[in-house]
Design a protein around this motif. Structure first.
Motif, PDB file in Angstrom:
ATOM      1  N   THR A  94       0.849  -1.200   0.000  1.00  0.00           N
ATOM      2  CA  THR A  94       0.000   0.000   0.000  1.00  0.00           C
ATOM      3  C   THR A  94       0.888   1.255   0.000  1.00  0.00           C
ATOM      4  O   THR A  94       0.699   2.170   0.821  1.00  0.00           O
ATOM      5  CB  THR A  94      -0.990  -0.003   1.194  1.00  0.00           C
ATOM      6  OG1 THR A  94      -1.520  -1.320   1.329  1.00  0.00           O
ATOM      7  CG2 THR A  94      -2.160   0.939   0.972  1.00  0.00           C
ATOM      8  N   PRO A  95       1.850   1.330  -0.928  1.00  0.00           N
ATOM      9  CA  PRO A  95       2.784   2.456  -0.915  1.00  0.00           C
ATOM     10  C   PRO A  95       2.149   3.749  -1.416  1.00  0.00           C
ATOM     11  O   PRO A  95       2.767   4.808  -1.298  1.00  0.00           O
ATOM     12  CB  PRO A  95       3.888   1.997  -1.878  1.00  0.00           C
ATOM     13  CG  PRO A  95       3.189   1.102  -2.846  1.00  0.00           C
ATOM     14  CD  PRO A  95       2.138   0.385  -2.033  1.00  0.00           C
ATOM     15  N   LEU A  96       0.902   3.633  -1.919  1.00  0.00           N
ATOM     16  CA  LEU A  96       0.231   4.858  -2.390  1.00  0.00           C
ATOM     17  C   LEU A  96      -0.791   5.351  -1.380  1.00  0.00           C
ATOM     18  O   LEU A  96      -1.650   6.167  -1.698  1.00  0.00           O
ATOM     19  CB  LEU A  96      -0.427   4.596  -3.753  1.00  0.00           C
ATOM     20  CG  LEU A  96       0.560   4.154  -4.841  1.00  0.00           C
ATOM     21  CD1 LEU A  96      -0.157   3.856  -6.155  1.00  0.00           C
ATOM     22  CD2 LEU A  96       1.626   5.222  -5.071  1.00  0.00           C
ATOM     23  N   GLY A  97      -0.699   4.837  -0.176  1.00  0.00           N
ATOM     24  CA  GLY A  97      -1.504   5.406   0.907  1.00  0.00           C
ATOM     25  C   GLY A  97      -2.861   4.774   1.109  1.00  0.00           C
ATOM     26  O   GLY A  97      -3.524   5.057   2.101  1.00  0.00           O
ATOM     27  N   LEU A 146      -3.659  10.818  -2.350  1.00  0.00           N
ATOM     28  CA  LEU A 146      -2.989  11.412  -3.510  1.00  0.00           C
ATOM     29  C   LEU A 146      -3.342  12.891  -3.675  1.00  0.00           C
ATOM     30  O   LEU A 146      -2.712  13.605  -4.446  1.00  0.00           O
ATOM     31  CB  LEU A 146      -3.368  10.634  -4.782  1.00  0.00           C
ATOM     32  CG  LEU A 146      -2.830   9.194  -4.833  1.00  0.00           C
ATOM     33  CD1 LEU A 146      -3.625   8.341  -5.806  1.00  0.00           C
ATOM     34  CD2 LEU A 146      -1.355   9.172  -5.221  1.00  0.00           C
ATOM     35  N   ALA A 165       1.732  10.003  -7.104  1.00  0.00           N
ATOM     36  CA  ALA A 165       2.092   8.584  -6.906  1.00  0.00           C
ATOM     37  C   ALA A 165       3.599   8.389  -7.060  1.00  0.00           C
ATOM     38  O   ALA A 165       4.233   7.698  -6.250  1.00  0.00           O
ATOM     39  CB  ALA A 165       1.330   7.711  -7.907  1.00  0.00           C
ATOM     40  N   LEU A 215       5.839  -1.629  -3.742  1.00  0.00           N
ATOM     41  CA  LEU A 215       5.006  -2.606  -4.456  1.00  0.00           C
ATOM     42  C   LEU A 215       3.673  -2.001  -4.901  1.00  0.00           C
ATOM     43  O   LEU A 215       2.608  -2.422  -4.441  1.00  0.00           O
ATOM     44  CB  LEU A 215       4.714  -3.801  -3.530  1.00  0.00           C
ATOM     45  CG  LEU A 215       5.923  -4.491  -2.882  1.00  0.00           C
ATOM     46  CD1 LEU A 215       5.461  -5.483  -1.820  1.00  0.00           C
ATOM     47  CD2 LEU A 215       6.738  -5.193  -3.955  1.00  0.00           C
ATOM     48  N   PRO A 216       3.695  -0.996  -5.785  1.00  0.00           N
ATOM     49  CA  PRO A 216       2.417  -0.423  -6.201  1.00  0.00           C
ATOM     50  C   PRO A 216       1.612  -1.400  -7.055  1.00  0.00           C
ATOM     51  O   PRO A 216       2.179  -2.179  -7.804  1.00  0.00           O
ATOM     52  CB  PRO A 216       2.842   0.783  -7.044  1.00  0.00           C
ATOM     53  CG  PRO A 216       4.189   0.408  -7.580  1.00  0.00           C
ATOM     54  CD  PRO A 216       4.838  -0.406  -6.505  1.00  0.00           C
ATOM     55  N   LYS A 217       0.307  -1.314  -6.893  1.00  0.00           N
ATOM     56  CA  LYS A 217      -0.605  -2.124  -7.713  1.00  0.00           C
ATOM     57  C   LYS A 217      -1.395  -1.182  -8.606  1.00  0.00           C
ATOM     58  O   LYS A 217      -1.783  -0.089  -8.185  1.00  0.00           O
ATOM     59  CB  LYS A 217      -1.550  -2.889  -6.778  1.00  0.00           C
ATOM     60  CG  LYS A 217      -2.765  -3.504  -7.441  1.00  0.00           C
ATOM     61  CD  LYS A 217      -4.008  -2.633  -7.268  1.00  0.00           C
ATOM     62  CE  LYS A 217      -5.120  -3.051  -8.212  1.00  0.00           C
ATOM     63  NZ  LYS A 217      -6.232  -2.081  -8.227  1.00  0.00           N
ATOM     64  N   SER A 218      -1.611  -1.573  -9.834  1.00  0.00           N
ATOM     65  CA  SER A 218      -2.551  -0.855 -10.672  1.00  0.00           C
ATOM     66  C   SER A 218      -3.074  -1.801 -11.744  1.00  0.00           C
ATOM     67  O   SER A 218      -2.369  -2.703 -12.179  1.00  0.00           O
ATOM     68  CB  SER A 218      -1.890   0.358 -11.334  1.00  0.00           C
ATOM     69  OG  SER A 218      -2.838   0.994 -12.174  1.00  0.00           O
ATOM     70  N   ALA A 219      -4.314  -1.577 -12.147  1.00  0.00           N
ATOM     71  CA  ALA A 219      -4.884  -2.355 -13.240  1.00  0.00           C
ATOM     72  C   ALA A 219      -4.921  -1.503 -14.506  1.00  0.00           C
ATOM     73  O   ALA A 219      -5.502  -1.906 -15.507  1.00  0.00           O
ATOM     74  CB  ALA A 219      -6.293  -2.806 -12.868  1.00  0.00           C
ATOM     75  N   ARG A 245      -0.945   3.913 -15.711  1.00  0.00           N
ATOM     76  CA  ARG A 245      -0.459   4.093 -14.327  1.00  0.00           C
ATOM     77  C   ARG A 245       0.637   3.071 -13.988  1.00  0.00           C
ATOM     78  O   ARG A 245       1.572   3.379 -13.257  1.00  0.00           O
ATOM     79  CB  ARG A 245      -1.621   4.022 -13.335  1.00  0.00           C
ATOM     80  CG  ARG A 245      -2.524   5.253 -13.428  1.00  0.00           C
ATOM     81  CD  ARG A 245      -3.471   5.372 -12.257  1.00  0.00           C
ATOM     82  NE  ARG A 245      -4.615   4.473 -12.331  1.00  0.00           N
ATOM     83  CZ  ARG A 245      -5.728   4.712 -13.015  1.00  0.00           C
ATOM     84  NH1 ARG A 245      -5.861   5.831 -13.713  1.00  0.00           N
ATOM     85  NH2 ARG A 245      -6.725   3.844 -13.014  1.00  0.00           N
ATOM     86  N   ASN A 286       4.051   4.572 -12.743  1.00  0.00           N
ATOM     87  CA  ASN A 286       4.555   4.211 -11.402  1.00  0.00           C
ATOM     88  C   ASN A 286       5.973   3.640 -11.438  1.00  0.00           C
ATOM     89  O   ASN A 286       6.635   3.553 -10.405  1.00  0.00           O
ATOM     90  CB  ASN A 286       3.624   3.184 -10.737  1.00  0.00           C
ATOM     91  CG  ASN A 286       2.270   3.785 -10.363  1.00  0.00           C
ATOM     92  OD1 ASN A 286       2.109   5.000 -10.353  1.00  0.00           O
ATOM     93  ND2 ASN A 286       1.295   2.935 -10.065  1.00  0.00           N
TER      94      ASN A 286
HETATM   95  P1  A2P Z   1      -5.911   1.437 -10.379  1.00  0.00           P
HETATM   96  O1  A2P Z   1      -5.718  -0.062 -10.327  1.00  0.00           O
HETATM   97  O2  A2P Z   1      -7.213   1.824 -10.995  1.00  0.00           O
HETATM   98  O3  A2P Z   1      -4.724   2.154 -10.972  1.00  0.00           O
HETATM   99  P2  A2P Z   1      -1.593   0.570  -3.439  1.00  0.00           P
HETATM  100  O4  A2P Z   1      -0.600  -0.018  -4.366  1.00  0.00           O
HETATM  101  O5  A2P Z   1      -1.025   1.591  -2.508  1.00  0.00           O
HETATM  102  O6  A2P Z   1      -2.412  -0.487  -2.733  1.00  0.00           O
HETATM  103  O7  A2P Z   1      -2.612   1.411  -4.323  1.00  0.00           O
HETATM  104  C1  A2P Z   1      -3.407   0.802  -5.248  1.00  0.00           C
HETATM  105  C2  A2P Z   1      -4.534   1.735  -5.615  1.00  0.00           C
HETATM  106  O8  A2P Z   1      -4.014   2.959  -6.141  1.00  0.00           O
HETATM  107  C3  A2P Z   1      -5.406   1.137  -6.658  1.00  0.00           C
HETATM  108  O9  A2P Z   1      -6.729   1.499  -6.342  1.00  0.00           O
HETATM  109  C4  A2P Z   1      -4.941   1.788  -7.949  1.00  0.00           C
HETATM  110  O10 A2P Z   1      -6.037   1.918  -8.841  1.00  0.00           O
HETATM  111  C5  A2P Z   1      -4.483   3.140  -7.485  1.00  0.00           C
HETATM  112  N1  A2P Z   1      -3.354   3.658  -8.260  1.00  0.00           N
HETATM  113  C6  A2P Z   1      -2.257   2.984  -8.672  1.00  0.00           C
HETATM  114  N2  A2P Z   1      -1.385   3.801  -9.294  1.00  0.00           N
HETATM  115  C7  A2P Z   1      -1.941   5.023  -9.283  1.00  0.00           C
HETATM  116  C8  A2P Z   1      -1.539   6.293  -9.783  1.00  0.00           C
HETATM  117  N3  A2P Z   1      -0.382   6.452 -10.404  1.00  0.00           N
HETATM  118  N4  A2P Z   1      -2.377   7.336  -9.591  1.00  0.00           N
HETATM  119  C9  A2P Z   1      -3.550   7.192  -8.960  1.00  0.00           C
HETATM  120  N5  A2P Z   1      -3.996   6.007  -8.464  1.00  0.00           N
HETATM  121  C10 A2P Z   1      -3.199   4.949  -8.622  1.00  0.00           C
END
Ligand code: A2P
Length: 259
Positions: free
Chosen positions: A186-189, A195, A212, A227-231, A235, A239
């Protein structure tokens, strides 16, 4: 530092400083997102038995065409499986379809102790080569100290929640002191509102970076593996662009004040 920069783990593994988180990614979306991450240059993928997506993560790694040894795959032992760690680890390997796991973590401590019995089972599996390195997640300072004192094989990793908004300062200090790699989940809070924080926005606007990227860079400069996650493909790419700028001491201090 580049997207392929690594940290040397005690087990002799080179662990990338940037990993791809997969919590909440399921099915086709998971496989596709992991594929995009690998195309982008991510070389570490983080999953867990609890996430229910090990098969998709493994399929994406296999489909990438990269040599197996080029991708570090982390998975984790679920709490319900503490009494059957050996079988559970083999089941994870089977679902991943990758012959071995690079890094296998106890996902959560079962109580206030360090789970030494579970740890010995993992030590044996590392010795047998099915797990290349072993570690823990969500361990407090007390639990990590107990494990470090009692184990034959020291944990390679402690994965904890970490961002400018959640700062496990004592765990961070102990990990650095004892050579345990610190991984930030959860590095994006964790909340969209993180954000939008005014101080974060000020720093990111001044540097011409996304909030981010600034949060991830903060983690890197704290010595963590992020370990950021995004779908979302854009992004996922954005990231990963965190190795071509640096936060100044005063920017770091200003972000440190958020947690
Ligand atoms: P999404 O999958 O639609 O990009 P974490 O890694 O801290 O758990 O955060 C994951 C969440 O942050 C997901 O909901 C993801 O949504 C969102 N997210 C990932 N990268 C970004 C970004 N660069 N800007 C805004 N939201 C992001």
């Amino acid at each position: 530092m580049t997207v392929s920069s690594t940290v040397s783990l005690n087990a002799g593994i080179e662990m990338p400083r940037l990993g791809f988180g997969t919590w909440r990614l399921r099915g086709r979306q998971c496989e596709q997102s992991v594929g995009w991450a690998i195309e982008t240059g991510y070389r570490m993928i983080d999953t867990a038995a609890m996430y229910g997506n090990e098969s998709e993560v493994g399929a994406a790694v296999r489909a990438s065409g990269l040599p197996r040894e080029d991708v570090v795959v982390t998975t984790k032992l679920a709490g319900r499986d503490h009494g059957r760690a050996r079988d559970a680890a083999f089941e994870s390997v089977e679902r991943l379809g990758l012959d071995y796991v690079d890094c296998y973590l106890i996902h959560w401590p079962a109580g206030s102790g360090a789970d030494l019995r579970v740890w010995s089972a993992l030590e044996r599996l590392q010795h047998e080569g099915i797990l290349r390195s072993i570690g823990v997640s969500n361990y407090s300072v007390t639990q990590l100290e107990e494990l470090l004192a009692a184990s034959e094989v020291a944990p390679a990793v402690n994965q904890v929640e970490m961002s400018p908004f959640v700062q496990p300062r004592d765990v961070e200090a102990l990990c650095h002191e004892r050579g345990v790699a610190l991984q930030a989940y959860t590095p994006l809070g964790g909340r969209a509102s993180s954000l939008d924080d005014a101080r974060l926005r000020e720093v990111s606007e001044r540097l011409g970076r996304t909030p981010a990227q600034v949060m991830l860079r903060w983690g890197i400069q704290h010595g963590a593996i992020v370990l950021p996650k995004s779908a979302n493909r854009e992004r996922i790419v954005s990231n990963a662009q965190i190795f071509d700028f640096e936060l100044s001491k005063s920017d770091l201090a200003s972000l440190d004040a958020l947690g």
